[in-house]
Design an enzyme around this catalytic site. Structure first.
Site, mmCIF file in Angstrom:
data_model
loop_
_atom_site.group_PDB
_atom_site.id
_atom_site.type_symbol
_atom_site.label_atom_id
_atom_site.label_comp_id
_atom_site.label_asym_id
_atom_site.label_seq_id
_atom_site.Cartn_x
_atom_site.Cartn_y
_atom_site.Cartn_z
ATOM 1 N N ASP A 1 -15.187 -1.059 8.482
ATOM 2 C CA ASP A 1 -16.131 -1.732 7.328
ATOM 3 C C ASP A 1 -17.186 -2.475 7.578
ATOM 4 O OD1 ASP A 1 -14.689 0.265 6.032
ATOM 5 O OD2 ASP A 1 -13.133 -1.249 5.487
ATOM 6 N N GLU B 1 -14.084 -5.471 8.899
ATOM 7 C CA GLU B 1 -12.763 -5.267 9.197
ATOM 8 C C GLU B 1 -12.714 -4.119 9.728
ATOM 9 O OE1 GLU B 1 -9.970 -4.163 5.680
ATOM 10 O OE2 GLU B 1 -11.114 -5.752 4.929
ATOM 11 N N GLY C 1 -6.846 5.760 5.528
ATOM 12 C CA GLY C 1 -6.256 6.981 4.253
ATOM 13 C C GLY C 1 -6.566 8.136 4.283
ATOM 14 N N SER D 1 -6.612 -2.595 1.729
ATOM 15 C CA SER D 1 -6.960 -2.132 0.367
ATOM 16 C C SER D 1 -7.694 -3.001 -0.479
ATOM 17 C CB SER D 1 -5.934 -1.398 -0.208
ATOM 18 O OG SER D 1 -5.682 -0.023 0.784
ATOM 19 N N TYR E 1 -9.321 4.378 -4.499
ATOM 20 C CA TYR E 1 -8.365 5.447 -4.328
ATOM 21 C C TYR E 1 -8.272 6.359 -5.901
ATOM 22 C CZ TYR E 1 -6.907 3.026 -0.366
ATOM 23 O OH TYR E 1 -6.802 2.538 0.789
ATOM 24 N N ASN F 1 -9.906 -0.704 10.253
ATOM 25 C CA ASN F 1 -8.836 -0.013 9.710
ATOM 26 C C ASN F 1 -7.976 0.858 10.735
ATOM 27 O OD1 ASN F 1 -6.889 1.667 8.380
ATOM 28 N ND2 ASN F 1 -8.061 1.331 6.407
ATOM 29 N N GLU G 1 0.778 -1.264 -0.086
ATOM 30 C CA GLU G 1 -0.112 0.025 0.007
ATOM 31 C C GLU G 1 0.843 1.214 -0.042
ATOM 32 O OE1 GLU G 1 -3.670 -0.195 2.409
ATOM 33 O OE2 GLU G 1 -2.691 -1.924 3.223
ATOM 34 N N ARG H 1 -11.164 3.232 11.425
ATOM 35 C CA ARG H 1 -12.393 3.201 10.434
ATOM 36 C C ARG H 1 -12.796 1.584 10.538
ATOM 37 N NH1 ARG H 1 -10.429 3.221 5.370
ATOM 38 N NH2 ARG H 1 -11.482 1.223 4.836
#
Length: 308
Positions: free
Chosen positions: A255, A268, A274, A148, A214, A270, A21, A253
Site C-alpha cells: 500500500d 505497509e 483479502g 484492515s 470490505y 500485506n 479480522e 500487496r
C-alpha cells in the site's frame, strides 16, 4: 480430476481464526474454498479457531492460508507449519512477522533507502506537543500489529492525540504515530515476483477504512489507475523492491500514498491479502486476464517450489 490439480494432493484452506479480522478471513477463505472445489481439487476448509491439532488431523499435503491478522499472518502459524513440514502459501516466518509489525517494516525500508513516512512508537509517557512538533499534523495513530485499518485514526488537532492513542490500544499494546501523506492512495499486488497493475483507491469520504474496504459499494477502484505509464512503472518497481526487502515471497500487496508533488510513500505490506468480492488482488489479476480460479491456483502453485 485432472493431473494438473492432482499435483496439489489434499489441500486445506485455513480461514476464520481468532483475530479481529476474522469476519473478513471467513469471506476470503470460503471464496478460495469454492474456487478450488469447482476446479476439482481435493480440498477441505478449516476454521483455525479450532486450533492446530484439528488441522494436523486432516493430514494436509499443503495449506492455503486465507487468515488475516495475528495468529495467521504474523509468522506464528508459518513457524508451526515449518515444524510440521507442511507447505503453505505466502511468505515465510521472518517476512510474515516483519510484515505484521508496521514499525519494523518501515525500519527495513528506511535502511534500504526506500521512502516511507516519518513515524515513531508511542508510550503512555509520550509528550503529545513534542510529538506534534516532530511528526507534524495531520498524523495517523494506529496499532503496530493490526490490519484492515482497525484502530486507526487520522488526527488533525493536537488535542485529539491522546484519545486516538487510547483507541488504538484497544487493538494492540503497541501503537505508532505516522506522518499523514495528503494525496492519492494506491495499492500494488505482487505475484511470483511481478507487480500486477496498480489500483487507485478512492473512498467515499476520503478514508479507506474497514467499512470502505470490505462492505461499501461506494468505494471506487480505478483500474487502470490513471498514472502515466512511466510513473506507474516507477510505482511498480518501488513496490516490488519494498516487498522483496522484507523477504516476502509468493504473493502479497503493498500500500502506497502519492503526495501532491508526485512522490510515492510506502505505508505497509500485506502478506495474506483479502480474497473477498471487494478485494484488490483479484481485481488487479483480472485486469491482466487472470480470473479468480486461475489466481487461486497460481497462489497455491507457489507451494510446490518448496518441495522441489
Amino acid at each position: 480430476m485432472t493431473d494438473d490439480v492432482n499435483r496439489f494432493g489434499r489441500v486445506v484452506v485455513l480461514y476464520g481464526g481468532t483475530s479481529s479480522e476474522r469476519e473478513v478471513s471467513l469471506m476470503s477463505g470460503k471464496a478460495v474454498l469454492a474456487s478450488l472445489e469447482a476446479q476439482g481439487v481435493d480440498v477441505i476448509g478449516y476454521d483455525f479457531a479450532e486450533g492446530l491439532p484439528g488441522l494436523m488431523a486432516l493430514e494436509p499435503d499443503r495449506v492455503f492460508i486465507a487468515l488475516h491478522g495475528r495468529g495467521g499472518e504474523d509468522g506464528t502459524l508459518q513457524g508451526a507449519l515449518e515444524l510440521l513440514g507442511i507447505p503453505y502459501t505466502g511468505s515465510k516466518v521472518m517476512a510474515s512477522a516483519l510484515g505484521m509489525d508496521k514499525m519494523r517494516t518501515k525500519r527495513v525500508w528506511a535502511a534500504e533507502g526506500l521512502p516511507t513516512p516519518l513515524s515513531e512508537r508511542l508510550t503512555l509517557d509520550t509528550d503529545w506537543r513534542a510529538l506534534s512538533e516532530r511528526i507534524g499534523l495531520p498524523m495517523v495513530i494506529k496499532p503496530v500489529n493490526e490490519g484492515s485499518t482497525l484502530g486507526l485514526t487520522i488526527v488533525r488537532d493536537e488535542s485529539a492525540l491522546e484519545a486516538a492513542f487510547e483507541a488504538s490500544l484497544k487493538f494492540d499494546h503497541e501503537v505508532m504515530a505516522e506522518r499523514f501523506i495528503e494525496g492519492e492512495e494506491y495499492t500494488v499486488a505482487v505475484l511470483d515476483g511481478q507487480a500486477l497493475p496498480a489500483i487507485r483507491v478512492v473512498a467515499p469520504d476520503g478514508f479507506y477504512d474497514y467499512e470502505a474496504k470490505y462492505f461499501s459499494d461506494e468505494t471506487r477502484y480505478l483500474l487502470p489507475c490513471g498514472l502515466d505509464a512511466d510513473v506507474e512503472q516507477r510505482l511498480s518497481t518501488l513496490s516490488v523492491q519494498a516487498f522483496e526487502s522484507i523477504g516476502c515471497e509468493g504473493w502479497g500487496r503493498v500500500d502506497v500514498m502519492r503526495d501532491y508533488d508526485g512522490g510515492f510513500w510506502l505505508l505497509e505490506v500485506n502478506t495474506s491479502p483479502g480474497m473477498t468480492g471487494h478485494s484488490l488482488v483479484p481485481q488487479a489479476a483480472h485486469h491482466v486476464g487472470i480470473d479468480f480460479n486461475a489466481l487461486v491456483c497460481r497462489v497455491l502453485a507457489t507451494t510446490l517450489a518448496s518441495e522441489a
